[in-house]
Design a protein around this motif. Structure first.
Motif, PDB file in Angstrom:
ATOM      1  N   PRO A  53     -33.572  17.984  58.118  1.00  4.61           N
ATOM      2  CA  PRO A  53     -34.840  18.689  57.874  1.00  4.61           C
ATOM      3  C   PRO A  53     -35.038  19.077  56.410  1.00  4.61           C
ATOM      4  O   PRO A  53     -36.110  19.531  56.031  1.00  4.61           O
ATOM      5  CB  PRO A  53     -34.725  19.935  58.760  1.00  4.61           C
ATOM      6  N   ASP A  54     -33.998  18.921  55.605  1.00  6.44           N
ATOM      7  CA  ASP A  54     -34.104  19.343  54.204  1.00  6.44           C
ATOM      8  C   ASP A  54     -34.019  18.199  53.204  1.00  6.44           C
ATOM      9  O   ASP A  54     -33.777  18.445  52.024  1.00  6.44           O
ATOM     10  CB  ASP A  54     -33.022  20.389  53.909  1.00  6.44           C
ATOM     11  N   CYS A  55     -34.183  16.974  53.678  1.00  2.97           N
ATOM     12  CA  CYS A  55     -34.115  15.803  52.784  1.00  2.97           C
ATOM     13  C   CYS A  55     -32.833  15.854  51.937  1.00  2.97           C
ATOM     14  O   CYS A  55     -32.887  15.588  50.733  1.00  2.97           O
ATOM     15  CB  CYS A  55     -35.324  15.732  51.863  1.00  2.97           C
ATOM     16  N   HIS A  71     -29.379  21.714  48.148  1.00  2.00           N
ATOM     17  CA  HIS A  71     -30.437  22.041  49.100  1.00  2.00           C
ATOM     18  C   HIS A  71     -30.010  21.995  50.556  1.00  2.00           C
ATOM     19  O   HIS A  71     -30.721  22.521  51.413  1.00  2.00           O
ATOM     20  CB  HIS A  71     -31.656  21.132  48.868  1.00  2.00           C
ATOM     21  N   CYS A  72     -28.871  21.351  50.861  1.00  2.00           N
ATOM     22  CA  CYS A  72     -28.388  21.309  52.246  1.00  2.00           C
ATOM     23  C   CYS A  72     -28.058  22.732  52.692  1.00  2.00           C
ATOM     24  O   CYS A  72     -27.300  23.438  52.041  1.00  2.00           O
ATOM     25  CB  CYS A  72     -27.153  20.425  52.343  1.00  2.00           C
ATOM     26  N   LYS A  73     -28.667  23.165  53.826  1.00  8.36           N
ATOM     27  CA  LYS A  73     -28.425  24.528  54.319  1.00  8.36           C
ATOM     28  C   LYS A  73     -27.299  24.570  55.343  1.00  8.36           C
ATOM     29  O   LYS A  73     -26.997  25.624  55.903  1.00  8.36           O
ATOM     30  CB  LYS A  73     -29.690  25.100  54.951  1.00  8.36           C
ATOM     31  N   GLY A  74     -26.728  23.429  55.627  1.00  8.87           N
ATOM     32  CA  GLY A  74     -25.572  23.414  56.536  1.00  8.87           C
ATOM     33  C   GLY A  74     -25.940  23.565  57.998  1.00  8.87           C
ATOM     34  O   GLY A  74     -25.157  24.106  58.781  1.00  8.87           O
ATOM     35  N   CYS A  75     -27.118  23.078  58.384  1.00 12.79           N
ATOM     36  CA  CYS A  75     -27.556  23.280  59.767  1.00 12.79           C
ATOM     37  C   CYS A  75     -26.729  22.466  60.758  1.00 12.79           C
ATOM     38  O   CYS A  75     -26.662  22.801  61.942  1.00 12.79           O
ATOM     39  CB  CYS A  75     -29.033  22.928  59.914  1.00 12.79           C
ATOM     40  N   GLY A  76     -26.137  21.372  60.300  1.00 12.08           N
ATOM     41  CA  GLY A  76     -25.274  20.576  61.177  1.00 12.08           C
ATOM     42  C   GLY A  76     -25.980  19.532  62.013  1.00 12.08           C
ATOM     43  O   GLY A  76     -25.370  18.864  62.843  1.00 12.08           O
ATOM     44  N   ILE A  77     -27.282  19.390  61.806  1.00 12.57           N
ATOM     45  CA  ILE A  77     -28.031  18.404  62.604  1.00 12.57           C
ATOM     46  C   ILE A  77     -27.496  16.994  62.345  1.00 12.57           C
ATOM     47  O   ILE A  77     -27.281  16.201  63.263  1.00 12.57           O
ATOM     48  CB  ILE A  77     -29.547  18.497  62.297  1.00 12.57           C
TER      49      ILE A  77
HETATM   50  S1  SF4 Z   1     -26.223  19.944  57.411  1.00  7.53           S
HETATM   51 FE1  SF4 Z   1     -26.894  17.834  57.398  1.00  7.53          FE
HETATM   52  S2  SF4 Z   1     -28.902  17.911  58.432  1.00  7.53           S
HETATM   53 FE2  SF4 Z   1     -28.400  19.981  57.861  1.00  7.53          FE
HETATM   54  S3  SF4 Z   1     -29.338  20.259  55.877  1.00  7.53           S
HETATM   55 FE3  SF4 Z   1     -27.255  19.628  55.472  1.00  7.53          FE
HETATM   56  S4  SF4 Z   1     -27.417  17.440  55.275  1.00  7.53           S
HETATM   57 FE4  SF4 Z   1     -29.293  18.078  56.234  1.00  7.53          FE
END
Ligand code: SF4
Ligand code: SF4
Lengths: 96, 396
Positions: A53-55, A71-77
């Motif tokens: 979701p964060d490119c 910019h990666c928020k670490g959502c884990g998707i």
């Molecule tokens: S954890 Fe993966 S999906 Fe989530 S923001 Fe970071 S790179 Fe994107």
């Protein structure tokens, strides 16, 4: 951190006048888990790229090239959707 | 120079307001019915149906949606209006703040009505007074004529580049909204020339210059944006004077920040707002005939509150009775608090006497107001602010 402007020098109402400046906002610091690529398992299917979701999946010449940690928020998707188990979420503490 | 005007028309307060909206010809109006405001929406819908305006009329499913609709439309660059009352205003609450914080000059007539419960459709000011810190300008109107004038004036002030804030124009439910009075309308062209074209600086619909409206705003900039809003409100005073003078030239009526009715030499002054002021003026006239030095200060602009000017206007009085038509449970009434704050650091200041009246449409007549004036000499002798008194309330 860059110097922030005073109230007389910013647009009113929270308006953002220039387009595409989300990249200046470093959201990577919000992360508690960090995605890490397991090179040997990755098939470059780029499903992670579609879902992030964060490119924040870096792609070069059709190849998955790792993550934009600014910019990666670490959502884990990405780790969740990767069909080959090629992304591991590791505790951010390990990198401090 | 006074322009040629239409003759006096018999209009209800709501019809007068709807006519101001017709003459403004907004790009977007969101409508949702609530008593006693409904007649504004109804009259305006008729103007749309008759082709008297070019407005896009949006029939929404709630007041929360009505306010959201005009926020979106105003951000897109449209001149946008809606109207409401009571619970409708309460349901808009969240979006009221979005409108003011996004600096969208939406003008909204508020037909004052009590809040539930128990359910009550009649006049008091708890709806708009509750919204006094929402960042909207608030203008109060004694009668239909003043409500009409205020809508046009409010629009001019709200859209000024130094203000850019939304504005409520308040009038008393039923008492003003449904009473027929003689109202003089300006001709349509004069109104349109006075308000001019709406030229928003950064409309969302300008795809050549894309902007972001309403982004996330944390501890880095939120406070700065609030400071700007405070400044916008502060700027209202100078913009108000200019706009009021300009409108005065067209209507030959005056629009001071507040009206001083026989207060110059008054020993006893009543401060009130909206329709009660008409009743109070009649009492002042009567008592003046009996050589009583009494006067009325009618508040017109409540947000921002012209505290310096009001303090000066009442400094020579012995006692000032402040009449609130809404309760602030656990504190004094909102108008009283404003006046007390306005005079607190004056060396010589009048004694204030707080009164609460008219909740849920409870009658206030000339006898009640006369009784207030008659109680004030005793307050002067005792030299201290008495406990709040309730007008026309049964104790037993
Ligand atoms: S954890 Fe993966 S999906 Fe989530 S923001 Fe970071 S790179 Fe994107
Ligand atoms: S989804 Fe998995 S396998 Fe596909 S590119 Fe991303 S990391 Fe590689």
């Amino acid at each position: 951190m860059k110097k922030l402007k005073g109230w007389k020098n910013i647009p009113i109402g929270g308006l953002i006048l220039e387009a595409g400046n989300a990249k200046d906002y470093i959201t990577g610091s919000w992360r508690t888990f960090r995605p890490v690529k397991l090179r040997e398992k990755c098939t470059n299917c780029l499903i992670c790229f579609i879902y992030c979701p964060d490119c924040s999946i870096k792609v070069k010449k059709d190849k998955m090239e790792g993550f934009d940690y600014n910019h990666c928020k670490g959502c884990g998707i990405c780790a969740n959707v990767c069909p080959f188990g090629a992304i591991e979420m590791r505790n951010e503490n390990e990198y401090q | 120079m006074v322009k040629k005007q239409n003759k006096l028309l018999p209009l209800t307060g709501n019809e007068a307001v709807a006519n101001a909206m017709r003459q403004i010809n907004p790009d977007v109006v969101a409508v949702f019915p609530i008593t006693p405001q409904t007649a504004i929406a109804q009259a305006f819908a008729q103007f749309v149906a008759d082709g008297d305006v070019d407005t896009e009329l949006v029939r929404v499913e709630s007041e929360h949606s009505a306010m959201s609709c005009v926020v979106g439309a105003a951000a897109a660059g449209a001149r946008s209006m809606t109207a409401t009352s009571s619970a409708g205003l309460a349901l808009m609450w969240e979006i009221l703040y979005v409108a003011s914080s996004t600096r969208l000059p939406i003008v909204m007539p508020v037909v004052n009505r009590a809040l539930s419960a128990p359910i009550n459709i009649h006049c008091d000011h708890s709806d708009s007074m509750g919204a006094r810190d929402a960042g909207w300008l608030q203008l109060y109107s004694e009668d239909g004529q003043e409500a009409y004038d205020n809508v046009i004036l409010a629009l001019k002030i709200a859209e000024d580049k130094d203000v850019l804030l939304p504005a409520m124009v308040c009038l008393d439910g039923f008492i003003t909204s449904h009473s027929v009075e003689a109202v003089q309308l300006l001709d349509d062209r004069t109104v349109r020339r006075f308000i001019g074209a709406y030229k928003p600086a950064h409309p969302l619909l300008n795809v050549q210059k894309p902007v972001t409206v309403g982004p996330l705003d944390f501890f880095d900039y939120y406070f700065e944006h609030k400071r700007q809003q405070i400044e916008g409100m502060e700027n209202v005073f100078k913009v108000y004077k200019k706009a009021a003078n300009e409108l005065s030239k067209l209507t030959n009526r005056k629009y001071p920040l507040f009206e001083e009715y026989k207060t110059k030499d008054a020993e006893y002054i009543i401060i009130a707002l909206n329709s009660t002021c008409g009743t109070a003026k009649a009492v002042v006239d009567e008592m003046r005939k009996q050589k009583k030095k009494v006067g009325l200060l009618k508040i017109r602009l409540f947000r921002p509150f012209p505290k310096k000017e009001i303090a000066k206007a009442i400094e020579k009085a012995n006692v000032v009775a402040v009449l609130d038509r809404s309760a602030s449970f656990g504190s004094d009434g909102p108008v009283f608090l404003e006046v007390a704050n306005a005079i607190h650091d004056m060396k010589k200041k009048p004694i204030l006497a707080p009164y609460l009246y008219g909740l849920g449409g409870r009658e206030i007549g000339m006898a009640h107001i006369r009784q207030v004036f008659e109680e004030l000499p005793k307050v002067a002798r005792e030299k201290k602010t008495p406990a709040v008194k309730y007008i026309n309330l049964r104790e037993k």
